[in-house]
Design an enzyme around this catalytic site. Sequence first.
Site, PDB file in Angstrom:
ATOM      1  CG  HIS A 155     -15.143  63.630  -7.675  1.00 42.69           C
ATOM      2  ND1 HIS A 155     -15.670  64.361  -8.715  1.00 42.69           N
ATOM      3  CD2 HIS A 155     -15.314  64.394  -6.568  1.00 42.69           C
ATOM      4  CE1 HIS A 155     -16.118  65.524  -8.265  1.00 42.69           C
ATOM      5  NE2 HIS A 155     -15.909  65.565  -6.967  1.00 42.69           N
ATOM      6  CG  ASP A 363     -12.749  56.447 -14.723  1.00 44.44           C
ATOM      7  OD1 ASP A 363     -12.641  57.184 -13.736  1.00 44.44           O
ATOM      8  OD2 ASP A 363     -12.199  56.674 -15.821  1.00 44.44           O
TER       9      ASP A 363
HETATM   10  P1  ADQ Z   1     -10.060  61.624 -13.354  1.00 43.51           P
HETATM   11  O1  ADQ Z   1      -9.626  60.294 -12.864  1.00 43.51           O
HETATM   12  O2  ADQ Z   1      -9.028  62.651 -13.466  1.00 43.51           O
HETATM   13  O3  ADQ Z   1     -11.280  62.210 -12.505  1.00 43.51           O
HETATM   14  P2  ADQ Z   1     -11.725  61.963 -15.850  1.00 43.51           P
HETATM   15  O4  ADQ Z   1     -13.137  61.972 -15.432  1.00 43.51           O
HETATM   16  O5  ADQ Z   1     -11.518  61.288 -17.151  1.00 43.51           O
HETATM   17  O6  ADQ Z   1     -10.741  61.294 -14.819  1.00 43.51           O
HETATM   18  O7  ADQ Z   1     -11.271  63.467 -15.996  1.00 43.51           O
HETATM   19  C1  ADQ Z   1     -10.057  63.785 -16.523  1.00 43.51           C
HETATM   20  C2  ADQ Z   1     -10.086  65.221 -17.055  1.00 43.51           C
HETATM   21  O8  ADQ Z   1      -8.756  65.590 -17.344  1.00 43.51           O
HETATM   22  C3  ADQ Z   1     -10.893  65.335 -18.325  1.00 43.51           C
HETATM   23  O9  ADQ Z   1     -11.469  66.609 -18.396  1.00 43.51           O
HETATM   24  C4  ADQ Z   1      -9.827  65.159 -19.413  1.00 43.51           C
HETATM   25  O10 ADQ Z   1     -10.077  65.827 -20.623  1.00 43.51           O
HETATM   26  C5  ADQ Z   1      -8.608  65.746 -18.735  1.00 43.51           C
HETATM   27  N1  ADQ Z   1      -7.425  65.017 -19.190  1.00 43.51           N
HETATM   28  C6  ADQ Z   1      -7.176  63.701 -19.083  1.00 43.51           C
HETATM   29  N2  ADQ Z   1      -6.000  63.392 -19.657  1.00 43.51           N
HETATM   30  C7  ADQ Z   1      -5.505  64.551 -20.122  1.00 43.51           C
HETATM   31  C8  ADQ Z   1      -4.318  64.899 -20.817  1.00 43.51           C
HETATM   32  N3  ADQ Z   1      -3.405  63.993 -21.172  1.00 43.51           N
HETATM   33  N4  ADQ Z   1      -4.137  66.201 -21.121  1.00 43.51           N
HETATM   34  C9  ADQ Z   1      -5.049  67.129 -20.775  1.00 43.51           C
HETATM   35  N5  ADQ Z   1      -6.189  66.852 -20.133  1.00 43.51           N
HETATM   36  C10 ADQ Z   1      -6.410  65.585 -19.802  1.00 43.51           C
HETATM   37  C11 ADQ Z   1     -11.971  61.788 -11.317  1.00 43.51           C
HETATM   38  C12 ADQ Z   1     -12.564  60.380 -11.362  1.00 43.51           C
HETATM   39  C13 ADQ Z   1     -13.442  60.249 -12.592  1.00 43.51           C
HETATM   40  C14 ADQ Z   1     -14.542  61.320 -12.562  1.00 43.51           C
HETATM   41  C15 ADQ Z   1     -13.927  62.702 -12.336  1.00 43.51           C
HETATM   42  C16 ADQ Z   1     -15.008  63.758 -12.096  1.00 43.51           C
HETATM   43  O11 ADQ Z   1     -11.538  59.392 -11.367  1.00 43.51           O
HETATM   44  O12 ADQ Z   1     -14.054  58.962 -12.630  1.00 43.51           O
HETATM   45  O13 ADQ Z   1     -15.229  61.319 -13.801  1.00 43.51           O
HETATM   46  O14 ADQ Z   1     -13.065  62.711 -11.203  1.00 43.51           O
HETATM   47  O15 ADQ Z   1     -15.853  63.371 -11.052  1.00 43.51           O
END
Ligand code: ADQ
Length: 468
Positions: A155, A363
């Site tokens: 990921h 990311d």
């Molecule tokens: P993350 O690093 O966790 O994921 P991201 O892809 O942005 O990053 O996913 C975060 C999820 O958590 C999103 O659904 C977002 O809405 C939610 N989220 C973030 N901050 C939040 C908050 N303050 N309150 C509630 N919800 C929140 C890892 C990798 C990413 C990759 C994903 C999926 O680092 O690059 O996109 O896995 O593969």
Amino acid sequence: MARLVVISNRVPLPSERGAKAGGLAVALADALRPGSLWFGWSGRRSTRGSGTTHIQRSDGITYATIDLTEADYRSFYVNFSNGALWPLLHFRLGLLDFKTEDYGGYRSVNRQFAAALLPLLRPDDMIWVHDYHMIPMAAELRALGVTNRIGFFLHTPFVPPSIFNALPRSGELLNSLCAYDVVGFHTHSYRAAFLDCVAENFGVHPDPDGRFNWRGHAVRAIVDPVGIDADAFSEQAITAARGSDARLLRDSLSKGGLAIGVDRLDYSKGLINRFEAIGRFFANYPQHRRQVSFLQIAARSREEQGSYQRLRRELDRIVGDTNGRYSEFDWTPLRYMTRAVKRDTLAGFFRLSRIAVVTPLRDGMNLVAKEFVAAQDPEDPGVLILSRFAGAAEEMTEALIVNPYDSDEIAEAMHIALAMELEERRERWQALHEKVRTSTARQFCSVFLNHLGVPDTQPAKPRLRAIS
Ligand code: ADQ
């Protein structure tokens, strides 16, 4: 039909309710058909460690988890996974902290996972392992005689050999990745970096489709970008935008409106540079003072790690400095919450926002960018500002693409976004929305499982919550 077995560090247990931030469970919501098994760490530390496997069933899915001892938790999770692999895979060699004993703990926990999973496995199970915590799983399962098809999805980004080889024992990890039948990445550049590592370190030259043989084993590296269920998220946004949280937020805003950032509180997300950019924005474009408010929702994450504690202190300092400098008695430029917010509340907030600033320094993909697009009102859509170093930028080229290290460029993009004519906003949004709707979580799962050998014929899917 073969049963799907998903393995990840954390398992989003049905008994755990509440808002949590994290992309993996959101991405996998569509893969888990009734009958599937999800295996991983319970999130608990206990003196007995992995000795007992806890089983829960919900919506036809079996969740099997083990505990870790405090020592295993430290070496496997805190120190090696998040203190060495995470910074390495996000190009942050300066933060890489390698200790041989932590690496030993990492291997040992993967061995414990494999031993605990073995009695639950059936001969025709398809095994799908997720993320950097679990790289050695296939090698450990193979050592126990498991011959099932096993796939791995990363990921995070993958890094070129010049970075990857800085990690002590990186050759062993690369070897472990080559024990999988299928290895998946979000983007072409991550897959290319992995194949370069294989070529440079093992002298093996993959074909253009990412196939190669290593020690008599056929490996296929694929590109499979993760997505979201955009239509469902859009529905959530429409409903939540009429709800009480969104109303309270709307009533608190000036007429210039809202800019938003939503992230886990992680150094990879570029929050320091973003906050500096917000200061530059109000300095360089004073006409937006009193008009625009920036809301940053940052869910605290990995708080036991020194680098995360230092990041939080630095962010607190910049927020205080920015608000001290620009606030008026009836206006706060930067609103900052360090906690998770419920998913439907977020969807409503995205719909209210005129711009989203998604500026990670690196990311793997970034699902927030896709969620923001899905949540917009087609008649009056907001504008996405996106880092060129998010995996999402490979697909989402109609966003305003910025260098996340350049605070002035981010500030200028915010100004451009706020001034953008409706027609241009609609054109950009339509192109982005088309991509977000077609590159879904469902497609992500079905592409991977087809490569692994599971036909995608099931309708789907109980919905799962996000975890860290
Ligand atoms: P993350 O690093 O966790 O994921 P991201 O892809 O942005 O990053 O996913 C975060 C999820 O958590 C999103 O659904 C977002 O809405 C939610 N989220 C973030 N901050 C939040 C908050 N303050 N309150 C509630 N919800 C929140 C890892 C990798 C990413 C990759 C994903 C999926 O680092 O690059 O996109 O896995 O593969």
